[in-house]
Design a protein around this motif. Sequence first.
Motif, mmCIF file in Angstrom:
data_model
loop_
_atom_site.group_PDB
_atom_site.id
_atom_site.type_symbol
_atom_site.label_atom_id
_atom_site.label_comp_id
_atom_site.label_asym_id
_atom_site.label_seq_id
_atom_site.Cartn_x
_atom_site.Cartn_y
_atom_site.Cartn_z
ATOM 1 N N LEU A 1 43.746 31.257 30.965
ATOM 2 C CA LEU A 1 43.478 31.915 32.244
ATOM 3 C C LEU A 1 43.056 33.364 32.034
ATOM 4 C CD1 LEU A 1 46.334 30.541 34.542
ATOM 5 C CD2 LEU A 1 43.912 29.938 34.576
ATOM 6 N N VAL A 2 43.686 34.056 31.105
ATOM 7 C CA VAL A 2 43.302 35.440 30.804
ATOM 8 C C VAL A 2 41.849 35.481 30.336
ATOM 9 C CG1 VAL A 2 43.703 37.392 29.259
ATOM 10 C CG2 VAL A 2 45.642 36.231 30.325
ATOM 11 N N ARG A 3 41.468 34.518 29.504
ATOM 12 C CA ARG A 3 40.087 34.472 29.022
ATOM 13 C C ARG A 3 39.104 34.307 30.173
ATOM 14 N NH1 ARG A 3 36.141 31.078 28.146
ATOM 15 N NH2 ARG A 3 37.290 29.270 28.931
ATOM 16 N N ARG A 4 39.491 33.555 31.195
ATOM 17 C CA ARG A 4 38.586 33.276 32.309
ATOM 18 C C ARG A 4 38.480 34.426 33.293
ATOM 19 N NH1 ARG A 4 39.460 26.983 34.172
ATOM 20 N NH2 ARG A 4 39.530 26.076 32.074
ATOM 21 N N LEU A 5 39.468 35.286 33.335
ATOM 22 C CA LEU A 5 39.456 36.349 34.338
ATOM 23 C C LEU A 5 38.230 37.236 34.158
ATOM 24 C CD1 LEU A 5 43.218 37.428 34.353
ATOM 25 C CD2 LEU A 5 41.994 36.187 36.155
ATOM 26 N N PRO A 6 37.624 37.692 35.250
ATOM 27 C CA PRO A 6 36.428 38.544 35.136
ATOM 28 C C PRO A 6 36.785 39.926 34.589
ATOM 29 C CG PRO A 6 37.169 38.412 37.408
ATOM 30 C CD PRO A 6 38.006 37.431 36.646
ATOM 31 N N ALA A 7 35.809 40.541 33.950
ATOM 32 C CA ALA A 7 36.003 41.907 33.454
ATOM 33 C C ALA A 7 36.166 42.858 34.642
ATOM 34 C CB ALA A 7 34.817 42.319 32.593
ATOM 35 N N TYR A 8 36.950 43.901 34.468
ATOM 36 C CA TYR A 8 37.192 44.844 35.560
ATOM 37 C C TYR A 8 37.461 46.228 34.982
ATOM 38 C CZ TYR A 8 42.134 44.600 34.320
ATOM 39 O OH TYR A 8 43.320 44.673 33.649
ATOM 40 N N SER A 9 37.108 47.237 35.743
ATOM 41 C CA SER A 9 37.415 48.618 35.338
ATOM 42 C C SER A 9 38.726 49.080 35.950
ATOM 43 C CB SER A 9 36.282 49.553 35.764
ATOM 44 O OG SER A 9 36.107 49.518 37.178
ATOM 45 N N GLU A 10 39.036 48.526 37.124
ATOM 46 C CA GLU A 10 40.292 48.873 37.812
ATOM 47 C C GLU A 10 40.694 47.691 38.687
ATOM 48 O OE1 GLU A 10 42.135 52.246 40.905
ATOM 49 O OE2 GLU A 10 39.999 52.245 40.374
ATOM 50 N N LEU A 11 41.980 47.409 38.738
ATOM 51 C CA LEU A 11 42.504 46.348 39.587
ATOM 52 C C LEU A 11 43.361 46.972 40.676
ATOM 53 C CD1 LEU A 11 42.861 43.240 40.024
ATOM 54 C CD2 LEU A 11 44.973 43.447 38.693
ATOM 55 N N SER B 1 41.373 46.581 30.971
ATOM 56 C CA SER B 1 40.197 46.960 31.740
ATOM 57 C C SER B 1 39.021 47.317 30.832
ATOM 58 C CB SER B 1 40.528 48.152 32.647
ATOM 59 O OG SER B 1 40.975 49.258 31.863
ATOM 60 N N THR B 2 37.831 47.261 31.432
ATOM 61 C CA THR B 2 36.590 47.612 30.742
ATOM 62 C C THR B 2 35.910 48.711 31.540
ATOM 63 O OG1 THR B 2 36.357 45.318 29.990
ATOM 64 C CG2 THR B 2 34.400 46.732 29.869
ATOM 65 N N GLU B 3 35.484 49.748 30.867
ATOM 66 C CA GLU B 3 35.044 50.965 31.548
ATOM 67 C C GLU B 3 33.864 50.742 32.489
ATOM 68 O OE1 GLU B 3 33.439 55.380 30.265
ATOM 69 O OE2 GLU B 3 34.912 54.371 29.006
ATOM 70 N N ILE C 1 38.043 45.515 40.981
ATOM 71 C CA ILE C 1 38.455 44.296 41.684
ATOM 72 C C ILE C 1 39.590 44.645 42.636
ATOM 73 C CG2 ILE C 1 39.510 42.024 41.441
ATOM 74 C CD1 ILE C 1 38.025 41.662 38.865
ATOM 75 N N ARG C 2 39.373 44.330 43.906
ATOM 76 C CA ARG C 2 40.386 44.591 44.929
ATOM 77 C C ARG C 2 40.873 43.256 45.488
ATOM 78 N NH1 ARG C 2 36.509 48.611 45.522
ATOM 79 N NH2 ARG C 2 37.344 50.736 45.550
ATOM 80 N N VAL C 3 42.186 43.118 45.619
ATOM 81 C CA VAL C 3 42.778 41.894 46.159
ATOM 82 C C VAL C 3 43.596 42.257 47.391
ATOM 83 C CG1 VAL C 3 44.265 39.915 45.709
ATOM 84 C CG2 VAL C 3 42.893 40.890 43.847
ATOM 85 N N GLY C 4 43.312 41.611 48.524
ATOM 86 C CA GLY C 4 44.030 41.915 49.757
ATOM 87 C C GLY C 4 43.977 40.757 50.731
ATOM 88 N N LEU C 5 44.601 40.935 51.890
ATOM 89 C CA LEU C 5 44.617 39.882 52.905
ATOM 90 C C LEU C 5 43.340 39.845 53.725
ATOM 91 C CD1 LEU C 5 48.260 40.046 54.353
ATOM 92 C CD2 LEU C 5 47.293 38.321 52.828
ATOM 93 N N ALA C 6 42.735 41.012 53.945
ATOM 94 C CA ALA C 6 41.573 41.082 54.837
ATOM 95 C C ALA C 6 40.369 41.632 54.095
ATOM 96 C CB ALA C 6 41.896 41.952 56.057
ATOM 97 N N GLN C 7 39.203 41.159 54.511
ATOM 98 C CA GLN C 7 37.947 41.610 53.915
ATOM 99 C C GLN C 7 37.569 42.966 54.500
ATOM 100 O OE1 GLN C 7 35.919 41.974 51.402
ATOM 101 N NE2 GLN C 7 35.711 39.735 51.324
ATOM 102 N N ASP C 8 36.902 43.812 53.703
ATOM 103 C CA ASP C 8 36.424 45.089 54.211
ATOM 104 C C ASP C 8 34.967 44.955 54.640
ATOM 105 O OD1 ASP C 8 35.102 44.895 51.844
ATOM 106 O OD2 ASP C 8 35.814 46.784 50.998
ATOM 107 N N ALA C 9 34.410 46.069 55.150
ATOM 108 C CA ALA C 9 33.049 46.013 55.687
ATOM 109 C C ALA C 9 32.033 45.675 54.609
ATOM 110 C CB ALA C 9 32.701 47.350 56.340
ATOM 111 N N GLY C 10 32.278 46.099 53.388
ATOM 112 C CA GLY C 10 31.324 45.844 52.311
ATOM 113 C C GLY C 10 31.494 44.517 51.621
ATOM 114 N N GLY C 11 32.515 43.750 52.002
ATOM 115 C CA GLY C 11 32.744 42.455 51.383
ATOM 116 C C GLY C 11 33.198 42.554 49.942
ATOM 117 N N THR C 12 33.916 43.609 49.604
ATOM 118 C CA THR C 12 34.307 43.820 48.208
ATOM 119 C C THR C 12 35.733 43.378 47.895
ATOM 120 O OG1 THR C 12 35.084 46.086 48.665
ATOM 121 C CG2 THR C 12 32.761 45.809 48.063
#
Length: 680
Positions: A416-426, A649-651, A656-667
Amino acid sequence: MRTTIIKKTLRVPISDGAPGDGAAVARQLDAALLGSGFKTSRDLLEHIGGVADAEERAAEVVRAVKELIGARGQHNPYFKEFPHNVPDTLAFWRECLRDAVAQGVKPTNNLLALPKYGRVQHTYEEMLRAHDELIPSLKDRITVVHLGGTLDEEVRRLFEELASSPIPLAEADRALLGELAVLCPDVEVEVPVRENRAILNAVRLVAQRPLEDIDTVTDVLRLAAEASGGDVTLAEPTRFRSFRRPERRALLRALDGVAASKLGDVHQNREAWKRLGERLHPHEHPFEQARDVFAVARGEKVARSFAGQVEMAFAENDVERAVRVLSNAPGMLLRQLDRLLRNGAADLAGHVEAAVPEVSGRVLVSVLEHLANRTTPDTARVFASRSRRVWIADDTRPPLDPGSVAEIVEVVENELVRRLPAYSELVVDDEVLDVVVPVSGTEEGFGVLPRGSKLSLDGDVLRFFVHWRQRAKRTDYDLSALLLNEEFEYQGHVSWTRLKLGGAEYSGDVTEAPDGATEFIDLHRKAVKARYVVPQVNIYSGEGFDEVAESMFGFMSRDRARKGKPFEPSTVRARSAMRGRGKVALPAMFERQGDAWVGTWLHLYLRGTPWGNRVEENRDVVKLIAAAALRRRYFTVARLRDLFARKKSTEDAPVIRVGLAQDAGGTVTTVAELGKLLSD
């Protein structure tokens, strides 16, 4: 479709109307949404304010959000002043008897025969006059509604989200995917879930377009079931329709292409294949291998199934042979891990390591969750089918060896760790840490989370409700609550047989719902002594949850001093549809923790009895289910966050943001999208 998109995504499609001055309507829309706990984004407010059809678009948004939280109907409790002046149970029954005698009705012990019982005696407007206005609070939920793209863009976007889902969809979403597939015939998308492939192929079949992504005989059976309006999951029998000759030829051609290597799969759905054969007339077409499928179903041809080979190896106590056979089916190998470990399979971690790259993320998550609950003994096993029907059996299995489990867990987590996408900040919102990573779809609704997910509810009063509307015959649903102590021992209940008990109050029994009916239960935090409260909805008589025109369960919280009518949209924290097969629904349960209630989603249904279900009769099994649900260790977002920490993380990677609701930018990665983070 525009309303559906708003409800599913909280995005409003751009109006294609002429420019105009809708500024006043836009301000009215924002005010109307605030009354329901929603708010327009700045972009949406500006868009509505600049179109000529602003009034139509605004009404569309209001209608959608009211449907989303269950606020379209009139929620009128039996007791007009609820939660105030709820009478004593026996005193109320005596009052109903006196009323019957006064009307010349012969006294009876049957409450339903009393004119005053179960039928609301006041109008909705009279109920409103009995309640003061709700005092607004900063604690109220505010959900932002955003501006989306054009209608075509939003239809395509929603189609792609559903079709590419890495987890099986809930029933309502499967139906929606079928509608969207008709509107998006040329959109290409990778479809990992077989049920979704069958839904898309059913649309292609009717349109006489080439079928795609069929590689097992069961894919054809699912397709035929979906095209017949049946159950694409094959959990329920399907009455296959009469297919047109081009459709029969297409189905048999697809079957002929995969039958040679998959005949063993026919056994698990033998009766369905027999029924389908009667509709396809395989003898009329030149597909010899397709005809073999029906010959195997009828017992005229022998084909050893893969599962049969595994069972034979276990029957002969040849565990190593079972492992070798299962190694050819990685998904089945992981699903049999518990059995293999109990039978002493050697070097199992090595076989798992070879298999995991070929296994879906949802199966890997399920394996980790299962193993986390198998190293300590348990008294009972709680089973839940895909239709959310639950049953209980004694757990006679010995606990698994912690060392062997740890080896396999490490292998699966590494994958699962191998599959996770690269990220600079979680960035993970605190409110989602106790949310369970979904492995299947959940009930339709607002604020609904996967089974086992927790959420905290503040406020003096926790109020939950059920609303239903019958379709063809008189239907009586009863909202009830089971009260348990720290040891899950029975402390009492609140229902139509006990209207109030120590800080818990019931709004009164409504026994028919031609225009919709609602029942409420209040829990006053400081007065209720129970540690656990398990709401349940019992079908006393009439139509089932999957037969009524609509049925829902929800809950809200507020402070006692805020007043307001029983159903205030802005205080609704969650609203879930009830569409399961069973006579008793267990949507959620609540636990007292300090000054707050912590809710845990259950999404379960008990078989119950055909008529007259009551909380008193099912309390023992509900106690076991509640205890098992709270003891179980789930794979939550908190554990997913820990896996991300192992990846580091990768610079130059995205945030990657995880939350209950989507923001205006869909991020934001919402709960429904968590599975995509674990897809390879």
